[in-house]
Design an enzyme around this catalytic site. Sequence first.
Site, PDB file in Angstrom:
ATOM      1  N   LYS A 153       0.953  -1.157  -0.022  1.00  0.00           N
ATOM      2  CA  LYS A 153       0.015   0.096  -0.045  1.00  0.00           C
ATOM      3  C   LYS A 153       0.691   1.244  -0.081  1.00  0.00           C
ATOM      4  CE  LYS A 153      -1.704   2.910   2.953  1.00  0.00           C
ATOM      5  NZ  LYS A 153      -1.784   4.117   2.173  1.00  0.00           N
ATOM      6  N   GLU A 228      10.520   1.279   9.984  1.00  0.00           N
ATOM      7  CA  GLU A 228      11.366   2.350   9.766  1.00  0.00           C
ATOM      8  C   GLU A 228      10.680   3.694   9.997  1.00  0.00           C
ATOM      9  OE1 GLU A 228      14.569   1.702   8.927  1.00  0.00           O
ATOM     10  OE2 GLU A 228      14.535  -0.244   8.122  1.00  0.00           O
ATOM     11  N   CYS A 262      13.944  10.570   6.148  1.00  0.00           N
ATOM     12  CA  CYS A 262      14.024  10.292   7.489  1.00  0.00           C
ATOM     13  C   CYS A 262      15.627  10.366   8.185  1.00  0.00           C
ATOM     14  CB  CYS A 262      13.579   8.771   7.692  1.00  0.00           C
ATOM     15  SG  CYS A 262      14.144   7.806   6.293  1.00  0.00           S
ATOM     16  N   GLU A 354      11.170  16.178  14.344  1.00  0.00           N
ATOM     17  CA  GLU A 354      11.258  15.886  13.053  1.00  0.00           C
ATOM     18  C   GLU A 354      10.549  16.623  12.241  1.00  0.00           C
ATOM     19  OE1 GLU A 354      10.220  11.793  11.395  1.00  0.00           O
ATOM     20  OE2 GLU A 354      11.997  12.099  10.330  1.00  0.00           O
TER      21      GLU A 354
HETATM   22  P1  NAP Z   1       2.280   8.193   8.250  1.00  0.00           P
HETATM   23  O1  NAP Z   1       1.004   8.556   8.427  1.00  0.00           O
HETATM   24  O2  NAP Z   1       2.877   7.456   9.304  1.00  0.00           O
HETATM   25  O3  NAP Z   1       1.928   7.172   7.003  1.00  0.00           O
HETATM   26  C1  NAP Z   1       2.697   6.246   6.376  1.00  0.00           C
HETATM   27  C2  NAP Z   1       2.145   5.229   5.547  1.00  0.00           C
HETATM   28  O4  NAP Z   1       1.277   4.668   6.626  1.00  0.00           O
HETATM   29  C3  NAP Z   1       1.240   5.814   4.566  1.00  0.00           C
HETATM   30  O5  NAP Z   1       1.070   4.893   3.488  1.00  0.00           O
HETATM   31  C4  NAP Z   1       0.071   5.932   5.301  1.00  0.00           C
HETATM   32  O6  NAP Z   1      -1.429   5.833   4.489  1.00  0.00           O
HETATM   33  C5  NAP Z   1      -0.015   4.735   6.076  1.00  0.00           C
HETATM   34  N1  NAP Z   1      -0.931   4.740   7.254  1.00  0.00           N
HETATM   35  C6  NAP Z   1      -1.300   5.794   8.067  1.00  0.00           C
HETATM   36  N2  NAP Z   1      -2.263   5.541   9.063  1.00  0.00           N
HETATM   37  C7  NAP Z   1      -2.316   4.087   9.128  1.00  0.00           C
HETATM   38  C8  NAP Z   1      -2.859   3.039   9.858  1.00  0.00           C
HETATM   39  N3  NAP Z   1      -3.615   3.278  10.900  1.00  0.00           N
HETATM   40  N4  NAP Z   1      -2.535   1.594   9.812  1.00  0.00           N
HETATM   41  C9  NAP Z   1      -1.635   1.478   8.530  1.00  0.00           C
HETATM   42  N5  NAP Z   1      -1.322   2.198   7.834  1.00  0.00           N
HETATM   43  C10 NAP Z   1      -1.339   3.695   8.132  1.00  0.00           C
HETATM   44  O7  NAP Z   1       3.034   9.396   7.831  1.00  0.00           O
HETATM   45  P2  NAP Z   1       2.803  10.754   7.139  1.00  0.00           P
HETATM   46  O8  NAP Z   1       1.383  11.203   7.767  1.00  0.00           O
HETATM   47  O9  NAP Z   1       2.628  10.385   5.543  1.00  0.00           O
HETATM   48  O10 NAP Z   1       3.879  11.665   7.396  1.00  0.00           O
HETATM   49  C11 NAP Z   1       3.816  12.347   8.774  1.00  0.00           C
HETATM   50  C12 NAP Z   1       5.464  12.579   9.301  1.00  0.00           C
HETATM   51  O11 NAP Z   1       5.843  10.914   9.401  1.00  0.00           O
HETATM   52  C13 NAP Z   1       6.303  13.050   8.520  1.00  0.00           C
HETATM   53  O12 NAP Z   1       6.141  14.581   8.755  1.00  0.00           O
HETATM   54  C14 NAP Z   1       7.515  12.475   8.900  1.00  0.00           C
HETATM   55  O13 NAP Z   1       7.971  12.975  10.462  1.00  0.00           O
HETATM   56  C15 NAP Z   1       7.119  11.352   9.161  1.00  0.00           C
HETATM   57  N6  NAP Z   1       7.637  10.228   8.115  1.00  0.00           N
HETATM   58  C16 NAP Z   1       8.789   9.616   8.107  1.00  0.00           C
HETATM   59  C17 NAP Z   1       9.263   8.821   7.029  1.00  0.00           C
HETATM   60  C18 NAP Z   1      10.376   8.048   7.087  1.00  0.00           C
HETATM   61  O14 NAP Z   1      10.717   7.663   6.068  1.00  0.00           O
HETATM   62  N7  NAP Z   1      10.765   7.323   8.188  1.00  0.00           N
HETATM   63  C19 NAP Z   1       8.562   8.817   6.014  1.00  0.00           C
HETATM   64  C20 NAP Z   1       7.362   9.720   5.800  1.00  0.00           C
HETATM   65  C21 NAP Z   1       7.007  10.196   6.850  1.00  0.00           C
HETATM   66  P3  NAP Z   1      -2.115   7.351   4.096  1.00  0.00           P
HETATM   67  O15 NAP Z   1      -0.928   7.750   3.060  1.00  0.00           O
HETATM   68  O16 NAP Z   1      -3.091   6.791   3.525  1.00  0.00           O
HETATM   69  O17 NAP Z   1      -2.042   8.126   5.196  1.00  0.00           O
END
Ligand code: NAP
Length: 451
Positions: A153, A228, A262, A354
């Site tokens: 996904k 991660e 990240c 972050e």
């Molecule tokens: P996120 O909410 O953690 O989303 C990452 C992935 O998880 C997306 O595919 C998201 O789908 C999915 N997801 C969200 N809620 C879920 C749930 N309850 N169960 C299963 N999957 C779920 O991250 P984000 O909102 O895109 O970004 C928020 C913050 O995360 C960023 O500002 C950054 O600080 C951090 N981040 C870190 C990394 C890294 O590489 N470590 C990458 C991205 C973001 P949807 O797209 O449908 O929400």
Amino acid sequence: MSYTIINPATGESMETIEHATVDETDAAIERARVAQKEWAGFTPAERAQALRTFARTVEADVETLAALEVRNSGHPIGQARWEANHVTNVLDYYSAAPERLLGKQIPVAGGIDITFNEPLGVVGIITPWNFPMTIASWGFAPALAAGNAVVLKPAEWTPLTSLRLAELGEKAGLPAGLFQVIAGKGSVVGNRFITNETVRKVVFTGSTEVGKDIMRGAADQIKRVTLELGGKSANIVFADADVDKAAATAPYSVFENAGQDCCARSRILVQKSVLDQFMEGLETAVKGVVVGDPTKDATEVGPLVHANHKATVESYLDKANVVFRGSAPDGPGNWFAPTVALSRGLDDPCMTDEIFGPIVTVHAFEDEADAVEIANATEFGLSGSIWTRAIGRALRVSRAVESGNLSVNSHSSVRYNTPFGGFKQSGLGRELGPDAPLHFTEEKNVFIPTD
Ligand code: NAP
Ligand code: MG
């Protein structure tokens, strides 16, 4: 439910992607379960050959994949091409694995003892929006190589390259259903990976907050997880370093991909005696970063991925002690000029959060002990850099910093052939490197008596 993609560099609406329901997710998981049985029937050499064919199919499609990432994510074209080629490299690297899952023969009394690395079955991969295709490949390539089927996904904002990779897998002749990409919401499709018992492992990359929910949910079925998560990495510059080089390269360790990385070294810790020299060099370097149209070859940094994310990053400007900024285009698109702030102390939100955007905070330190203590004063531990000419110090500090991926006098952190992952709340488990396929297997032990 559906989502209309917006080009982050222009604000234009593009294609609308339909979202899968829970039932559709279950149907995909069931197809994957069946496909995995077929895949398990391939000989190791046939699986290796199938992955090499997949790699060649991706290689022939690099320009299409790169162009999709430019439109969908705003990645500069040069970077997007690197990412697409990286997927090819990851597939090539793990295509060797099916013929090298060797197991062990363990000396025991009364017989022969051997181990097998059995595939898990169906693996669910949930990816974020910052590096959609590379992060996808870190999961699907070793998972497939170890004999599993994959349902993936992508993030709602950035599904296009992942959907294309699934088409390429089909075109390459992988068994139907072996590698499926399911567009949809995290709370629907992603959550179903956690609750559907056929999915035996979930690989999640994203925020620490959602990662904790995934880990809690996985506990119900003792489902395997690799996580991660976030980072707030330190770039530590000692007075005995090549300070000019450290300053000239620092912007590229944090502003690449518009800081949506990240591994971004978003805290720069500089020894006090060279702070002025470092800041002078840093200002020149930051003003030289080329932020602009991601379709142009010369562009180094594109826009932020989404207007909502830009608003989050912007909210830090009110809290930051900004000392200088680079440039960014005006007009439509989620533009944000690279920004350098001076730390207001260890509690400064710019030192703790972050931000995931192009804001870096500089903090001065006294001595080596002070540098290590500050570097470790975070719940995260993903990457980091250490600049010094003293080899003993480079080694001491590398051992003392609680982080999974460190770089001395350089900023590299991700290579497909070396392990990648975080300490503390930056994650759980490792991706990439020679052992990644093992993380998609169960080790089985078999004893055969010789009497
Ligand atoms: P996120 O909410 O953690 O989303 C990452 C992935 O998880 C997306 O595919 C998201 O789908 C999915 N997801 C969200 N809620 C879920 C749930 N309850 N169960 C299963 N999957 C779920 O991250 P984000 O909102 O895109 O970004 C928020 C913050 O995360 C960023 O500002 C950054 O600080 C951090 N981040 C870190 C990394 C890294 O590489 N470590 C990458 C991205 C973001 P949807 O797209 O449908 O929400
Ligand atoms: Mg989210």
